[in-house]
Design an enzyme around this catalytic site. Structure first.
Site, PDB file in Angstrom:
ATOM      1  CG  HIS A  21      12.420   4.849  -5.932  1.00 62.68           C
ATOM      2  ND1 HIS A  21      12.278   3.583  -6.665  1.00 62.68           N
ATOM      3  CD2 HIS A  21      11.604   4.087  -5.236  1.00 62.68           C
ATOM      4  CE1 HIS A  21      11.503   2.982  -6.564  1.00 62.68           C
ATOM      5  NE2 HIS A  21      11.546   2.758  -5.678  1.00 62.68           N
TER       6      HIS A  21
ATOM      7  CG  HIS B 118       6.812  -0.753  -6.858  1.00 64.46           C
ATOM      8  ND1 HIS B 118       7.138  -0.264  -8.107  1.00 64.46           N
ATOM      9  CD2 HIS B 118       7.339   0.084  -5.925  1.00 64.46           C
ATOM     10  CE1 HIS B 118       8.503   0.898  -7.452  1.00 64.46           C
ATOM     11  NE2 HIS B 118       8.641   0.976  -6.081  1.00 64.46           N
TER      12      HIS B 118
ATOM     13  CG  ASP C 181       7.846   4.888  -5.414  1.00 63.75           C
ATOM     14  OD1 ASP C 181       6.847   5.425  -4.979  1.00 63.75           O
ATOM     15  OD2 ASP C 181       8.295   3.711  -4.589  1.00 63.75           O
TER      16      ASP C 181
ATOM     17  CG  ASP D 231      10.187  -1.041  -3.209  1.00 63.00           C
ATOM     18  OD1 ASP D 231      10.948   0.033  -4.196  1.00 63.00           O
ATOM     19  OD2 ASP D 231       9.471  -1.291  -3.083  1.00 63.00           O
TER      20      ASP D 231
END
Length: 868
Positions: free
Chosen positions: A334, A11, A123, A13
């Site tokens: 997000h 994941h 997410d 970010d």
């Protein structure tokens, strides 16, 4: 025996408490290791690259020489990419942004040789009820999600998720997140012990014997030893059979079971098992407003203008527009758009949005200049171009800024007929700042700067009309501004008492709304993730703090201006002591256009205090259990009081499921005879308070000083994110908030929706002064004084007019804002018209009706057009 599908992933970010520069540096070494491991061991893979192609873009920006290696692994299916460009938030960003995210993500995947056909949303802070519709429009039949689901929505972690328009996708929930099986040990015995707890939780809600096991975490290295460890476990126990898998293979296995999945319709914003962070909808409201402004500028001003000029023979800068969208989407992740970042990252998010708006506005200015240059004047004076992005002929009022040395001026159309106007702001302007040629002058040249409200009519659909500013000539209509103590027209009357308490009367049915637009300030003991009231809050309203009120009535509109100095606590410590030791200076300007059935409200706040939240209230007087708000391409009905509020503490939810909700730009509560609707400019949050179930509270701003904090009333337990000071999130300084307020006299009827669309505004005015920061050579083309690209007789709301992504064709899109099916209407254009999906792929037949919560998209192809 249960089959456990190991899905290895990361994941990623791009930014959070660290910057995108930090993540690119880490990404260089992560990808170098991933490529090497996959090339050395052909049994490894597939590896999911977080479902967002921006990871590839970032990596190749620091390692362009690795493109061939990466491309080969993607083509082999061993690195799985897409379908998104970025992992966007789906409750805050706009519908066109979500559409372009998938459109550009798919384009990237096509260049690299493979797209993961899964709507992977690991997410996002809650799931939009519209996600199945977006996915189906791009021929995606499956979704994998995390946050927002609980058994209060649907009993199992595998279900058929249906959007309001009927679109369905088979959905699998990661009930304990994408990182539930992170950092597994290499030793089979230790691995078995770790997996006992993990798989007991993973199988708790599973409907079949097929179970997902996501192995990876945030910016975490490839756990290349895990597959071999699980192979050994297959020979040491009989409870589970582990397979090296992918999301696609998992859904193939799920389909092969031939079991009827439960169906769920609606959004997923339950925070029982995972926090969805109710509060990000209003965190860093300055960023939210800027993003909304950029989205609307791109899709409803720049792109339609470029289409118009392209049809007149000017170039369409497709790549430049795509780049603006891409940079905006980098701020749509997000965390990024949520504002739940370090101050440094929030500054970078804001800078990207400001840069995008700067580029968009420069493209608008240059294209307006080129358009005006080609129009042969029909009257004396400076040309005024009135541009109408909507596909219907429009009339109304449009703002126009002029600079003039003259005291008198008038505006006429091509036939010399005068247009009415009203000055709403005026000041002196040093023209050396505006005109390049004057910048080196030793003398200051002063002009009048006037912001006009200009009355226009018969502006062609998706087109323009030319008016003319004639200076030194007096206007031939009554322009007197009179003082007024109330606002009133044919439909509405707004009155203020001596304390500034406002009463709105709907003259159509004599319904009265008392104490409308009251301001309420309360404490905020939360962080960048969550609003949370102090354990003992002190709410202060605006009723006793009016310092002045004045009104004016003009030929086109009337305005009421109220000023307050609200005595409020400086911070949480002062609020706890009930010490009003600071002031909030607030100005509210309410305008009522003579021919409009709604109020336009601008609220200026000089925010000099900390740890607080400011809301504006709309008391509807409606006894209903539900209300409505807009969502991407649609409308959603929500409970005023979520029933889960009765059980969240007993069931130990991760946060309180309060009626603190997101919107795109609209919220309303009504019955058949009365109600109120707010249409906002970039305000994304509202609340229905438990003790005021008939009042809509629109959040203007909230000020907090921490990225994450622990043990809050609405979010008990650990801190979210990092316990990191975030003083910039106090958003000190001047802020302006805008919304329109519509009284509803006959429910959500056709006239109401027409007014909502008009209140959003799509008329634009531009004055050809002859001044320009940049010079361009004449293009030599001649344009008519008025022009229309196409018309579309429809009740759908306008979304965009743009060039097709892969061909020399036009795309026009509308959407159904209502709760009923609407007729599509007829597009009339000088070309072949085809109904298409959001992905711009043809439908089998021309669309004739549009279900609720659905878009309608058409491609117009012209003779001799090229396909890319």
């Amino acid at each position: 025996m249960k089959t456990v599908h190991l899905v290895q992933h990361t994941h990623w970010d791009r930014e959070w408490y660290f910057t995108e520069n930090d993540s690119k540096a880490v990404l260089y070494y992560f990808m170098d290791d991933l490529l090497q491991r996959l090339e050395q061991d052909k049994s490894l893979g597939p590896f999911v690259l977080d479902g967002q192609t921006v990871v590839i873009e970032d990596y190749l920006s620091v390692a362009p020489h690795q493109e061939a290696r990466l491309r080969k692994l993607v083509e082999q299916g061993r690195i799985v990419i897409g379908p998104w460009y970025t992992q966007s938030d789906f409750l805050v960003v706009g519908a066109e942004s979500i559409t372009r995210n998938l459109l550009l993500g798919h384009a990237d995947c096509q260049r690299f040789g493979g797209t993961m056909p899964i709507g992977y949303v690991p997410d996002s802070f809650g799931q939009s009820a519209q996600l199945p519709m977006f996915l189906q429009q791009f021929a995606i039949d499956y979704a994998v999600i995390w946050r927002g689901w609980s058994e209060h929505n649907v009993a199992h972690s595998e279900f058929s998720w249906q959007a309001a328009d009927g679109s369905k996708v088979t959905t699998a929930v990661l009930p304990w997140g994408y990182g539930c099986a992170k950092w597994l040990p290499d030793d089979p015995q230790a691995g078995q012990k770790a997996l006992e707890t993990i798989l007991a939780k993973q199988t708790r809600f599973s409907l079949t014997d097929h179970v997902l096991l996501p192995n990876g975490n945030d910016q975490s290295p490839f756990e290349y030893r895990v597959p071999a460890m699980l192979d050994k476990l297959n020979h040491q126990q009989d409870d589970y059979h582990f397979v090296r898998s992918s999301f696609s293979q998992f859904f193939e296995a799920l389909d092969s079971v031939h079991i009827t999945l439960p169906t769920y319709q609606g959004e997923l914003i339950s925070p029982k098992y995972m926090r969805i962070h109710r509060g990000i909808f209003s965190t860093r409201m300055d960023i939210k407003q800027l993003n909304a402004q950029l989205e609307q500028t791109l899709s409803q001003h720049l792109e339609p203008l470029l289409v118009l000029n392209w049809r007149l023979g000017l170039p369409y800068p497709q790549h430049a527009v795509d780049n603006i969208w891409r940079e905006a989407m980098k701020s749509h992740a997000h965390d990024s758009i949520g504002g739940c970042n370090s101050d440094r990252v929030n500054a970078m998010v804001k800078n990207r949005l400001e840069s995008g708006l700067e580029m968009a506005n420069q493209l608008i200015d240059l294209n307006m200049k080129m358009l005006a240059e080609g129009i042969t004047a029909q009257q004396d004076g400076k040309k005024i171009i009135i541009f109408n992005a909507r596909p219907q002929t429009s009339a109304g009022l449009v703002e126009l800024t002029i600079f003039t040395p003259e005291q008198d001026f008038r505006v006429v159309d091509g036939e010399g007929k005068e247009r009415r106007w009203q000055i709403i702001e005026k000041s002196r302007q040093d023209m050396s700042i505006i005109v390049q040629e004057l910048s080196n002058s030793t003398e200051t040249t002063w002009y009048r700067k006037c912001l006009l409200l200009l009355e226009v009519a018969d502006i062609p659909a998706c087109g323009y009309q030319t008016l003319y500013l004639q200076e030194g000539v007096g206007a031939g209509f009554e322009r007197q501004i009179k003082s007024a103590v109330k606002l009133e027209n044919e439909w509405l009357r707004l009155e203020a008492d001596k304390r500034g308490i406002l009463t709105l009367t709907d003259k159509r049915n004599q319904q009265v709304y008392r104490n409308i637009l009251q301001l309420v300030d309360g404490g905020d003991a939360g962080d960048n993730y969550n609003y949370s009231p102090p354990f003992e809050d002190w709410l202060i309203n605006s009723d006793e703090f009016l310092t002045s009120i004045n009104g004016e009535q003009g030929p086109l509109q009337s305005r009421l201006t109220l000023n307050w100095q609200m005595a409020v606590p400086q911070d949480l410590a002062a609020r706890k002591e009930r010490d009003a030791n600071a002031e909030l200076d607030i100005t509210m300007s309410i305008t009522l256009v003579n021919n409009n059935a709604w109020l336009d409200v601008a609220i200026d706040v000089n925010n000099t205090v900390r740890d607080h939240r400011l809301q504006v209230l709309l008391p509807t007087g409606v006894e209903q259990l539900t209300h409505f708000a807009d969502q991407p391409f649609g409308l959603i009905e929500r409970p005023n009081l979520p029933p889960e509020m009765a059980v969240w503490q007993e069931e130990q939810w991760t946060e309180a499921p309060v009626a603190l909700y997101p919107m795109q730009s609209q919220v309303m509560m009504h019955n058949d005879t009365r109600g109120l609707c707010a249409v906002t400019k970039g305000l994304r949050e509202y609340q229905i308070h438990e003790d005021c179930q008939d009042v809509i509270a629109v959040t203007l701003l909230r000020s907090v000083g921490w990225l994450g904090q622990a043990n809050m009333p609405y979010r008990p337990g650990r801190a979210s994110g990092m316990v990191l000071p975030s003083p910039d999130s106090q958003i000190q300084g001047l802020h302006r908030f805008k919304l329109s307020v519509l009284a509803m006299n006959n429910g959500a009827d056709h006239r109401f929706w027409h007014d909502v669309e008009l209140a959003r505004g799509n008329l634009h005015a531009w004055l050809a002064t002859g001044w320009s920061r940049f010079r361009t050579n004449p293009h030599g083309r001649v344009f008519p004084p008025h022009y229309s690209v196409l018309t579309w007789d429809t009740a759908l709301h306008f979304s965009t007019l743009k060039k097709a992504q892969h061909s020399d064709a036009l795309v026009i899109r509308g959407w159904n804002p209502t709760a009923q099916t609407l007729p599509c209407g007829t597009v009339i254009a000088n070309g072949e018209i085809t109904s298409v999906t959001l992905a711009e792929t043809p439908l089998k037949a021309l669309q004739e009706s549009v279900p609720t919560c659905a878009p309608a998209t058409f491609v117009i192809t012209f003779e001799g057009a090229k396909t890319c």
